[in-house]
Design a protein around this motif. Structure first.
Motif, short mmCIF file in Angstrom:
data_model
loop_
_atom_site.label_atom_id
_atom_site.label_comp_id
_atom_site.label_asym_id
_atom_site.label_seq_id
_atom_site.Cartn_x
_atom_site.Cartn_y
_atom_site.Cartn_z
N UNK A 130 0.69 -1.12 0.02
CA UNK A 130 -0.04 -0.10 -0.04
C UNK A 130 1.01 1.21 0.12
N UNK A 131 1.85 1.28 0.75
CA UNK A 131 2.69 2.33 1.02
C UNK A 131 3.63 2.51 -0.40
N UNK A 132 4.22 1.39 -1.06
CA UNK A 132 4.80 1.47 -2.35
C UNK A 132 3.87 2.21 -3.35
N UNK A 133 2.52 1.60 -3.50
CA UNK A 133 1.55 2.30 -4.31
C UNK A 133 1.07 3.86 -4.05
N UNK A 134 1.18 4.05 -2.87
CA UNK A 134 1.18 5.47 -2.45
C UNK A 134 2.15 6.38 -3.18
N UNK A 135 3.44 5.95 -2.84
CA UNK A 135 4.48 6.65 -3.35
C UNK A 135 4.71 6.84 -5.19
N UNK A 175 -9.81 11.72 -7.92
CA UNK A 175 -9.65 10.35 -7.92
C UNK A 175 -8.36 10.27 -7.42
N UNK A 176 -7.10 10.92 -7.52
CA UNK A 176 -5.85 10.99 -7.04
C UNK A 176 -5.96 10.88 -5.44
N UNK A 177 -6.47 11.96 -5.04
CA UNK A 177 -6.75 12.19 -3.39
C UNK A 177 -7.56 11.04 -2.87
N UNK A 178 -8.47 10.74 -3.64
CA UNK A 178 -9.48 9.44 -2.92
C UNK A 178 -8.53 8.24 -3.01
N UNK A 179 -7.60 7.82 -3.79
CA UNK A 179 -6.81 6.67 -4.12
C UNK A 179 -5.68 6.74 -2.90
N UNK A 180 -5.18 8.12 -2.88
CA UNK A 180 -3.86 8.05 -1.82
C UNK A 180 -4.67 8.05 -0.31
N UNK A 181 -5.68 8.53 -0.05
CA UNK A 181 -6.40 8.36 1.18
C UNK A 181 -7.04 6.87 1.53
N UNK A 182 -7.44 6.23 0.55
CA UNK A 182 -7.62 4.62 1.07
C UNK A 182 -6.16 4.06 1.14
N UNK A 183 -5.26 4.35 0.22
CA UNK A 183 -3.96 3.54 0.26
C UNK A 183 -3.39 3.80 2.00
#
Length: 200
Positions: A56-61, A102-110
């Protein structure tokens, strides 16, 4: 501004890798079971792998890097050259907002999923008590992040494309102004020649 194939390839690659990592994080969520302590009557939780947090953190980065590249190339829509009016500019503004949402939503979930997945319950209470459970990440958080990652990819590519179309108007505007000035000078010269010929 012409569309750069290399920029598009980088954006798609980063998003797809982040999507795969988010799917992997969903599949590798930590599991836990309640185990009695062998030394007393209390119980504690034994957790499985924490790979989901790392994924999850890797995807966030990766998503953060992708969004940074996109906004550096397009000057974040606000700091670049003026865009031509019309459908291309309106579409660029829409996809700019869509990509950010969508970027903020994805980052929040990750980030929320990684944080929650890393949280481990320790001792729960007296062995044999009621409703003894271990805190784990609920199913679907990383799946939502994966879906938002794909939407972010689509929004980013469409924003970059529409922004590139609208951004070409700067050169076209100056070119048209140059042609108009040249035509005006030519007309003025013709009038002066006609006036000189009439005087002769």
């Amino acid at each position: 501004m012409a569309v750069s194939v290399s920029i598009v390839a980088v954006l798609i690659s980063l998003h797809l890798i982040a999507f795969v990592l988010a799917v992997g994080a969903e599949r590798r969520r930590s599991t836990a079971q309640v185990v009695p302590d062998q030394y007393d009557e209390r119980t504690f939780c034994v957790y499985g792998s924490d790979a989901s947090t790392a994924y999850g953190l890797a995807a966030f980065g990766l998503l953060l890097i992708s969004q940074t590249i996109l906004n550096a190339v397009t000057k974040c829509l606000c700091f670049g050259k003026g865009l031509i009016g019309g459908g291309s500019t309106n579409a660029a503004v829409f996809f700019f907002v869509f990509s950010w949402v969508t970027f903020v939503g994805a980052e929040a979930c990750l980030l929320a999923g990684s944080t929650r997945n890393a949280y481990h319950t320790k001792y729960r209470g007296i062995f044999g008590g009621q409703n003894i459970s271990c805190a784990t990440l609920r199913k679907g958080v990383f799946a939502a992040a994966a879906a938002l990652t794909l939407l972010s990819m689509v929004g980013s590519i469409l924003y970059y494309w529409t922004h590139s179309k609208a951004d070409t108007g700067g050169w076209e505007k100056h070119q048209n102004e140059g042609l108009a000035m040249a035509a005006s000078d030519f007309t003025h010269q013709r009038k002066e020649q006609a006036t000189d010929f009439g005087k002769a």
